[in-house]
Design an enzyme around this catalytic site. Structure first.
Site, mmCIF file in Angstrom:
data_model
loop_
_atom_site.group_PDB
_atom_site.id
_atom_site.type_symbol
_atom_site.label_atom_id
_atom_site.label_comp_id
_atom_site.label_asym_id
_atom_site.label_seq_id
_atom_site.Cartn_x
_atom_site.Cartn_y
_atom_site.Cartn_z
ATOM 1 N N HIS A 179 -8.445 -5.574 10.093
ATOM 2 C CA HIS A 179 -8.655 -6.612 9.077
ATOM 3 C C HIS A 179 -8.553 -8.020 9.644
ATOM 4 O O HIS A 179 -9.150 -8.953 9.113
ATOM 5 C CB HIS A 179 -7.651 -6.455 7.939
ATOM 6 C CG HIS A 179 -7.845 -5.205 7.140
ATOM 7 N ND1 HIS A 179 -8.950 -4.998 6.343
ATOM 8 C CD2 HIS A 179 -7.076 -4.092 7.022
ATOM 9 C CE1 HIS A 179 -8.859 -3.812 5.758
ATOM 10 N NE2 HIS A 179 -7.738 -3.239 6.150
ATOM 11 N N ASP A 209 0.860 -1.179 0.000
ATOM 12 C CA ASP A 209 0.000 0.000 0.000
ATOM 13 C C ASP A 209 0.897 1.229 0.000
ATOM 14 O O ASP A 209 0.890 2.059 0.911
ATOM 15 C CB ASP A 209 -0.974 -0.007 1.171
ATOM 16 C CG ASP A 209 -2.213 -0.844 0.879
ATOM 17 O OD1 ASP A 209 -2.285 -1.451 -0.213
ATOM 18 O OD2 ASP A 209 -3.115 -0.907 1.736
ATOM 19 N N TYR A 214 -1.668 5.817 -1.908
ATOM 20 C CA TYR A 214 -3.117 5.891 -1.681
ATOM 21 C C TYR A 214 -3.744 6.926 -2.596
ATOM 22 O O TYR A 214 -3.078 7.836 -3.053
ATOM 23 C CB TYR A 214 -3.394 6.259 -0.214
ATOM 24 C CG TYR A 214 -3.226 5.099 0.730
ATOM 25 C CD1 TYR A 214 -4.268 4.211 0.956
ATOM 26 C CD2 TYR A 214 -2.022 4.875 1.369
ATOM 27 C CE1 TYR A 214 -4.121 3.135 1.816
ATOM 28 C CE2 TYR A 214 -1.858 3.802 2.223
ATOM 29 C CZ TYR A 214 -2.913 2.933 2.446
ATOM 30 O OH TYR A 214 -2.764 1.870 3.289
ATOM 31 N N HIS A 238 2.115 -8.220 2.104
ATOM 32 C CA HIS A 238 1.277 -7.082 2.511
ATOM 33 C C HIS A 238 0.255 -7.481 3.560
ATOM 34 O O HIS A 238 0.064 -6.784 4.559
ATOM 35 C CB HIS A 238 0.560 -6.469 1.312
ATOM 36 C CG HIS A 238 -0.361 -5.348 1.698
ATOM 37 N ND1 HIS A 238 0.100 -4.178 2.272
ATOM 38 C CD2 HIS A 238 -1.727 -5.225 1.639
ATOM 39 C CE1 HIS A 238 -0.923 -3.382 2.536
ATOM 40 N NE2 HIS A 238 -2.035 -4.003 2.172
ATOM 41 N N HIS A 288 -0.992 -3.741 5.879
ATOM 42 C CA HIS A 288 -2.439 -3.899 5.698
ATOM 43 C C HIS A 288 -3.220 -3.365 6.888
ATOM 44 O O HIS A 288 -4.050 -2.471 6.719
ATOM 45 C CB HIS A 288 -2.804 -5.346 5.393
ATOM 46 C CG HIS A 288 -4.169 -5.510 4.805
ATOM 47 N ND1 HIS A 288 -4.623 -4.734 3.754
ATOM 48 C CD2 HIS A 288 -5.188 -6.367 5.105
ATOM 49 C CE1 HIS A 288 -5.864 -5.093 3.442
ATOM 50 N NE2 HIS A 288 -6.222 -6.070 4.236
ATOM 51 N N ASP A 289 -3.021 -3.903 8.075
ATOM 52 C CA ASP A 289 -3.628 -3.299 9.258
ATOM 53 C C ASP A 289 -2.791 -2.091 9.647
ATOM 54 O O ASP A 289 -1.563 -2.197 9.800
ATOM 55 C CB ASP A 289 -3.700 -4.303 10.414
ATOM 56 C CG ASP A 289 -5.030 -5.034 10.454
ATOM 57 O OD1 ASP A 289 -6.041 -4.427 10.066
ATOM 58 O OD2 ASP A 289 -5.059 -6.202 10.873
#
Length: 336
Positions: free
Chosen positions: A227, A86, A89, A218, A253-254
């Site tokens: 998540h 990520d 964004y 990820h 991710h989290d």
């Protein structure tokens, strides 16, 4: 040569030429891991920083986290930086000329200590844009620090880092009514791609002779954040990590910092979430599960210092304060 044979030969040559041109233009779904050599320090040790979920043009404390990374990076004399995905964004990059690359990366991580190689994987938000733009060598010409690939290995002698493209594993991204559009060029057919990733990872791990085996992806395998656990990775990826005595699994991710320890008969895996490079404070903490050592719902990053006998991991907040640290002993195979 008869006229019919001549026409056949020409036709075959045309077919072969078309196939060659097609293969050059369309990415293959074969996931063979490329190995990149990155030597450690002269004494054989290695130090690095790890962060994820960061690219917001400096907003949500991204610039402040970058500033503290620069300070810690100088103190530790880091050899390289790892991004757990990520990277940009909300929807990745539009192309190689997207200003987001400079505004979220080149113009943010400007400290002298961070002018080292960055090794990055793609996250689900990266797949929402032009995923292949982040893989394009043109970005490396714009900023030589940048190196992003789907799945690959970084060999630093005492440690090997196995980067795994985890987004294609997650079923919800492939649902007919998925909320977002994803750029799956180079991934489809999906099951072939996943099969090749797992096969090549298993082979690379089994052949590794490094003191430390570290896998980077990820998505979390285990997490108590927003998540939570990724069931597809627990089913398909985790058994391979356990079979091959992987020491650390690092993910993003989290948008938090976490450390979960999982002891197994053949050793133990430390699950390290570092997805707090910018936007955090989601306020969603799942029930604690076995092995949770640390959880912080805020911005930050982690550092890793490795030698032949020990690995020291430290988590930092946006002020550069150590929130949690632990040491792994290769002799004892236990945490302190």
């Amino acid at each position: 040569m008869t006229p019919s044979l001549g026409r056949t030969s020409v036709a075959l040559l045309c077919v072969l030429w078309t196939l060659l041109m097609y293969n050059e233009q369309v990415p293959t779904t074969f996931a063979k891991f490329q190995t990149i050599q990155h030597p450690p320090k002269a004494d054989g040790s290695l130090s690095l920083l790890v962060l994820g979920d960061w690219g917001r043009r400096g907003a949500y404390n991204q610039s402040q986290v970058a500033f503290q990374m620069g300070k810690i990076g100088k103190k530790l004399d880091v050899d390289f930086v790892i991004s757990t995905g990520d990277n940009f964004y909300e929807n990745g990059l539009k192309g190689v000329n997207d200003t987001g690359f400079s505004e979220s990366f080149a113009s943010i991580y400007t400290a002298p200590s961070l002018q080292k190689q960055w090794y990055s994987v793609l996250g689900n938000h990266d797949y929402r844009g032009n995923a292949e733009a982040q893989l394009d060598p043109i970005l490396r010409k714009i900023d030589s620090r940048w190196l992003c690939m789907r799945s690959f290995v970084v060999d630093s002698e005492i440690a090997e880092f196995f980067f795994v493209d985890t987004s294609p594993f997650v079923d919800m991204y492939f649902q007919p009514k998925a909320e977002h559009h994803y750029d799956w060029r180079g991934v489809l057919p999906r099951q072939n791609y996943i099969s090749n990733v797992l096969k090549d990872l298993k082979q690379a791990l089994s052949e590794s002779t490094a003191e430390w085996k570290i896998v980077v992806g990820h998505h979390a395998i285990r997490s108590i954040g927003f998540h939570g656990n990724t069931s597809e990775l627990i089913k398909q990826l985790l058994p391979i990590l356990n079979e091959n005595n992987v020491d650390l699994y690092m993910n993003g991710h989290d948008h938090c910092l976490e450390h979960i320890s999982s002891s197994k008969a053949k050793g133990s895996i430390q699950f390290l979430t570092t997805g707090a490079g910018s936007k955090a404070w989601r306020g969603n903490l799942r029930e604690h599960e076995e092995g949770v050592k640390f959880y912080y719902d805020g911005q930050g990053f982690l550092s890793a210092e490795l030698n032949h006998s020990e690995a020291r991991i430290a988590y930092y907040d946006v002020f550069g304060q150590i929130l949690h640290e632990f040491t792994l002993s290769k002799m004892l195979r236990s945490t302190i």
